[in-house]
Design a protein around this motif. Structure first.
Motif, PDB file in Angstrom:
ATOM      1  N   GLY A  23      65.563  -2.861 -22.432  1.00 52.73           N
ATOM      2  CA  GLY A  23      65.811  -3.226 -23.822  1.00 52.73           C
ATOM      3  C   GLY A  23      66.020  -4.700 -24.062  1.00 52.73           C
ATOM      4  N   VAL A  24      65.762  -5.539 -23.060  1.00 49.47           N
ATOM      5  CA  VAL A  24      65.905  -6.991 -23.215  1.00 49.47           C
ATOM      6  C   VAL A  24      64.516  -7.612 -23.112  1.00 49.47           C
ATOM      7  CG1 VAL A  24      66.926  -9.104 -22.295  1.00 49.47           C
ATOM      8  CG2 VAL A  24      68.215  -6.956 -22.222  1.00 49.47           C
ATOM      9  N   PHE A  25      64.104  -8.314 -24.159  1.00 55.87           N
ATOM     10  CA  PHE A  25      62.773  -8.905 -24.230  1.00 55.87           C
ATOM     11  C   PHE A  25      62.861 -10.401 -24.462  1.00 55.87           C
ATOM     12  CE2 PHE A  25      62.500  -4.516 -25.539  1.00 55.87           C
ATOM     13  CZ  PHE A  25      61.414  -4.049 -24.824  1.00 55.87           C
ATOM     14  N   SER A  26      61.990 -11.148 -23.790  1.00 51.06           N
ATOM     15  CA  SER A  26      61.911 -12.601 -23.990  1.00 51.06           C
ATOM     16  C   SER A  26      61.260 -12.920 -25.330  1.00 51.06           C
ATOM     17  CB  SER A  26      61.108 -13.254 -22.862  1.00 51.06           C
ATOM     18  OG  SER A  26      61.731 -12.999 -21.626  1.00 51.06           O
ATOM     19  N   ASN A  27      60.355 -12.056 -25.766  1.00 57.88           N
ATOM     20  CA  ASN A  27      59.647 -12.237 -27.028  1.00 57.88           C
ATOM     21  C   ASN A  27      60.550 -11.763 -28.171  1.00 57.88           C
ATOM     22  OD1 ASN A  27      58.000 -11.171 -29.318  1.00 57.88           O
ATOM     23  ND2 ASN A  27      56.300 -11.978 -28.104  1.00 57.88           N
ATOM     24  N   SER A  28      60.865 -12.662 -29.084  1.00 62.05           N
ATOM     25  CA  SER A  28      61.811 -12.327 -30.161  1.00 62.05           C
ATOM     26  C   SER A  28      61.261 -11.251 -31.101  1.00 62.05           C
ATOM     27  CB  SER A  28      62.211 -13.575 -30.943  1.00 62.05           C
ATOM     28  OG  SER A  28      61.075 -14.174 -31.532  1.00 62.05           O
ATOM     29  N   ASP A  29      59.948 -11.214 -31.310  1.00 60.42           N
ATOM     30  CA  ASP A  29      59.358 -10.167 -32.160  1.00 60.42           C
ATOM     31  C   ASP A  29      59.522  -8.796 -31.516  1.00 60.42           C
ATOM     32  OD1 ASP A  29      58.567 -12.025 -34.083  1.00 60.42           O
ATOM     33  OD2 ASP A  29      56.554 -12.245 -33.228  1.00 60.42           O
ATOM     34  N   LEU A  33      61.723  -5.630 -32.918  1.00 60.53           N
ATOM     35  CA  LEU A  33      61.123  -4.305 -33.068  1.00 60.53           C
ATOM     36  C   LEU A  33      61.923  -3.273 -32.277  1.00 60.53           C
ATOM     37  CD1 LEU A  33      58.833  -2.446 -34.055  1.00 60.53           C
ATOM     38  CD2 LEU A  33      57.529  -3.156 -32.030  1.00 60.53           C
ATOM     39  N   TYR A  34      62.247  -3.597 -31.041  1.00 59.53           N
ATOM     40  CA  TYR A  34      63.034  -2.696 -30.197  1.00 59.53           C
ATOM     41  C   TYR A  34      64.368  -2.367 -30.863  1.00 59.53           C
ATOM     42  CZ  TYR A  34      65.807  -0.988 -26.266  1.00 59.53           C
ATOM     43  OH  TYR A  34      66.612  -0.231 -25.461  1.00 59.53           O
ATOM     44  N   ASN A  36      65.253  -2.543 -34.002  1.00 56.22           N
ATOM     45  CA  ASN A  36      65.057  -1.738 -35.217  1.00 56.22           C
ATOM     46  C   ASN A  36      64.726  -0.290 -34.880  1.00 56.22           C
ATOM     47  OD1 ASN A  36      65.562  -3.911 -36.899  1.00 56.22           O
ATOM     48  ND2 ASN A  36      63.412  -4.461 -37.090  1.00 56.22           N
ATOM     49  N   LEU A  37      63.862  -0.093 -33.876  1.00 57.03           N
ATOM     50  CA  LEU A  37      63.482   1.267 -33.505  1.00 57.03           C
ATOM     51  C   LEU A  37      64.652   2.031 -32.889  1.00 57.03           C
ATOM     52  CD1 LEU A  37      59.880   0.638 -32.137  1.00 57.03           C
ATOM     53  CD2 LEU A  37      60.519   1.741 -34.290  1.00 57.03           C
ATOM     54  N   ILE A  38      65.434   1.364 -32.067  1.00 54.28           N
ATOM     55  CA  ILE A  38      66.609   2.018 -31.470  1.00 54.28           C
ATOM     56  C   ILE A  38      67.582   2.451 -32.569  1.00 54.28           C
ATOM     57  CG2 ILE A  38      68.699   1.564 -30.101  1.00 54.28           C
ATOM     58  CD1 ILE A  38      66.276   2.197 -28.399  1.00 54.28           C
ATOM     59  N   SER A  39      67.821   1.588 -33.538  1.00 53.90           N
ATOM     60  CA  SER A  39      68.721   1.929 -34.648  1.00 53.90           C
ATOM     61  C   SER A  39      68.183   3.104 -35.454  1.00 53.90           C
ATOM     62  CB  SER A  39      68.917   0.727 -35.570  1.00 53.90           C
ATOM     63  OG  SER A  39      69.616  -0.284 -34.906  1.00 53.90           O
ATOM     64  N   ALA A  40      66.887   3.060 -35.776  1.00 55.81           N
ATOM     65  CA  ALA A  40      66.277   4.127 -36.577  1.00 55.81           C
ATOM     66  C   ALA A  40      66.301   5.450 -35.819  1.00 55.81           C
ATOM     67  CB  ALA A  40      64.840   3.754 -36.956  1.00 55.81           C
ATOM     68  N   GLY A  41      66.029   5.418 -34.523  1.00 57.36           N
ATOM     69  CA  GLY A  41      65.976   6.636 -33.731  1.00 57.36           C
ATOM     70  C   GLY A  41      67.317   7.273 -33.477  1.00 57.36           C
ATOM     71  N   ALA A  42      68.383   6.492 -33.615  1.00 52.70           N
ATOM     72  CA  ALA A  42      69.725   7.007 -33.348  1.00 52.70           C
ATOM     73  C   ALA A  42      70.286   7.838 -34.500  1.00 52.70           C
ATOM     74  CB  ALA A  42      70.674   5.839 -33.052  1.00 52.70           C
ATOM     75  N   ILE A  43      69.607   7.851 -35.622  1.00 57.93           N
ATOM     76  CA  ILE A  43      70.107   8.545 -36.809  1.00 57.93           C
ATOM     77  C   ILE A  43      70.143  10.053 -36.614  1.00 57.93           C
ATOM     78  CG2 ILE A  43      69.575   9.060 -39.243  1.00 57.93           C
ATOM     79  CD1 ILE A  43      68.511   6.152 -39.427  1.00 57.93           C
ATOM     80  N   LEU A  45      67.795  13.642 -34.497  1.00 56.69           N
ATOM     81  CA  LEU A  45      66.722  14.087 -33.615  1.00 56.69           C
ATOM     82  C   LEU A  45      65.363  13.808 -34.248  1.00 56.69           C
ATOM     83  CD1 LEU A  45      65.540  15.612 -31.161  1.00 56.69           C
ATOM     84  CD2 LEU A  45      65.814  17.720 -32.510  1.00 56.69           C
ATOM     85  N   VAL A  46      65.202  14.200 -35.506  1.00 58.55           N
ATOM     86  CA  VAL A  46      63.913  14.017 -36.189  1.00 58.55           C
ATOM     87  C   VAL A  46      63.556  12.535 -36.262  1.00 58.55           C
ATOM     88  CG1 VAL A  46      62.758  14.213 -38.439  1.00 58.55           C
ATOM     89  CG2 VAL A  46      63.921  16.195 -37.444  1.00 58.55           C
ATOM     90  N   GLU A  47      64.519  11.689 -36.601  1.00 58.18           N
ATOM     91  CA  GLU A  47      64.233  10.249 -36.668  1.00 58.18           C
ATOM     92  C   GLU A  47      63.892   9.692 -35.285  1.00 58.18           C
ATOM     93  OE1 GLU A  47      63.669   8.561 -39.497  1.00 58.18           O
ATOM     94  OE2 GLU A  47      63.999  10.535 -40.388  1.00 58.18           O
ATOM     95  N   GLY A  48      64.553  10.203 -34.259  1.00 58.18           N
ATOM     96  CA  GLY A  48      64.236   9.800 -32.898  1.00 58.18           C
ATOM     97  C   GLY A  48      62.817  10.190 -32.508  1.00 58.18           C
ATOM     98  N   LEU A  49      62.390  11.378 -32.900  1.00 54.55           N
ATOM     99  CA  LEU A  49      61.024  11.827 -32.635  1.00 54.55           C
ATOM    100  C   LEU A  49      60.009  10.972 -33.385  1.00 54.55           C
ATOM    101  CD1 LEU A  49      61.705  15.660 -32.821  1.00 54.55           C
ATOM    102  CD2 LEU A  49      61.039  14.387 -30.753  1.00 54.55           C
ATOM    103  N   LYS A  50      60.327  10.616 -34.619  1.00 53.08           N
ATOM    104  CA  LYS A  50      59.434   9.738 -35.392  1.00 53.08           C
ATOM    105  C   LYS A  50      59.302   8.379 -34.708  1.00 53.08           C
ATOM    106  CE  LYS A  50      60.396  11.652 -39.987  1.00 53.08           C
ATOM    107  NZ  LYS A  50      61.033  11.335 -41.292  1.00 53.08           N
ATOM    108  N   VAL A  51      60.409   7.840 -34.230  1.00 52.26           N
ATOM    109  CA  VAL A  51      60.377   6.565 -33.517  1.00 52.26           C
ATOM    110  C   VAL A  51      59.518   6.687 -32.265  1.00 52.26           C
ATOM    111  CG1 VAL A  51      61.785   4.971 -32.137  1.00 52.26           C
ATOM    112  CG2 VAL A  51      62.518   5.609 -34.438  1.00 52.26           C
ATOM    113  N   GLY A  52      59.667   7.794 -31.548  1.00 54.34           N
ATOM    114  CA  GLY A  52      58.837   8.011 -30.367  1.00 54.34           C
ATOM    115  C   GLY A  52      57.358   7.988 -30.718  1.00 54.34           C
ATOM    116  N   ALA A  53      56.989   8.636 -31.813  1.00 53.45           N
ATOM    117  CA  ALA A  53      55.590   8.660 -32.248  1.00 53.45           C
ATOM    118  C   ALA A  53      55.114   7.254 -32.626  1.00 53.45           C
ATOM    119  CB  ALA A  53      55.421   9.623 -33.418  1.00 53.45           C
ATOM    120  N   VAL A  54      55.954   6.513 -33.324  1.00 54.71           N
ATOM    121  CA  VAL A  54      55.605   5.139 -33.707  1.00 54.71           C
ATOM    122  C   VAL A  54      55.376   4.286 -32.464  1.00 54.71           C
ATOM    123  CG1 VAL A  54      56.568   3.006 -34.705  1.00 54.71           C
ATOM    124  CG2 VAL A  54      56.636   5.144 -36.005  1.00 54.71           C
ATOM    125  N   ILE A  55      56.246   4.415 -31.488  1.00 56.92           N
ATOM    126  CA  ILE A  55      56.095   3.638 -30.247  1.00 56.92           C
ATOM    127  C   ILE A  55      54.755   3.955 -29.584  1.00 56.92           C
ATOM    128  CG2 ILE A  55      56.971   3.376 -27.887  1.00 56.92           C
ATOM    129  CD1 ILE A  55      59.821   3.712 -29.147  1.00 56.92           C
TER     130      ILE A  55
END
Length: 120
Positions: A23-29, A33-34, A36-43, A45-55
């Motif tokens: 979860g640590v990236f040199s690239n700020s973008d 993204l990481y 934002n996706l972690i936050s969205a997926g933590a809401i 199960l369904v939101e986590g699955l949506k994040v998985g699909a987006v990834i």
């Protein structure tokens, strides 16, 4: 990750991950993204699955770009295998979302590409 690391070593390239932890990236973008996706997926199960699909969608786009930008057969084979994995994962996420009463719509890939992947 292990297949890519093997190629990095084979071709004496610099590992962009280096000593960064999960979860640590040199690239700020990518880091944004990481995060934002972690936050969205933590809401939920369904939101986590949506994040998985987006990834997986993003991975497919990145892998298609990588394939288009190389003529190295070693890289192409690994990228194609990773793409197949992302397609499998996308189908699994969408199937599980459907079982949870949620319809998923692609966010990054075209509807045509999405339908082709889902119908395999």
């Amino acid at each position: 990750m292990s297949s890519i690391l093997l190629l990095i070593k084979k071709y004496s390239l610099v590992d962009p991950v280096g000593s960064n932890g999960v979860g640590v990236f040199s690239n700020s973008d990518l880091q944004a993204l990481y995060n934002n996706l972690i936050s969205a997926g933590a809401i939920s199960l369904v939101e986590g699955l949506k994040v998985g699909a987006v990834i997986e969608e993003i991975d497919i786009i990145d892998l298609d770009e990588a394939i288009a930008n190389t003529d190295n057969e070693d890289l192409i084979v690994v990228y194609q295998n990773l793409r197949k994995g992302s397609e499998n994962h996308l189908r699994s996420f969408v199937s599980t979302l459907t079982k949870n009463g949620t319809t998923y719509s692609p966010q990054y890939i075209s509807i045509e590409e999405y339908n082709r992947i889902i119908k395999k």
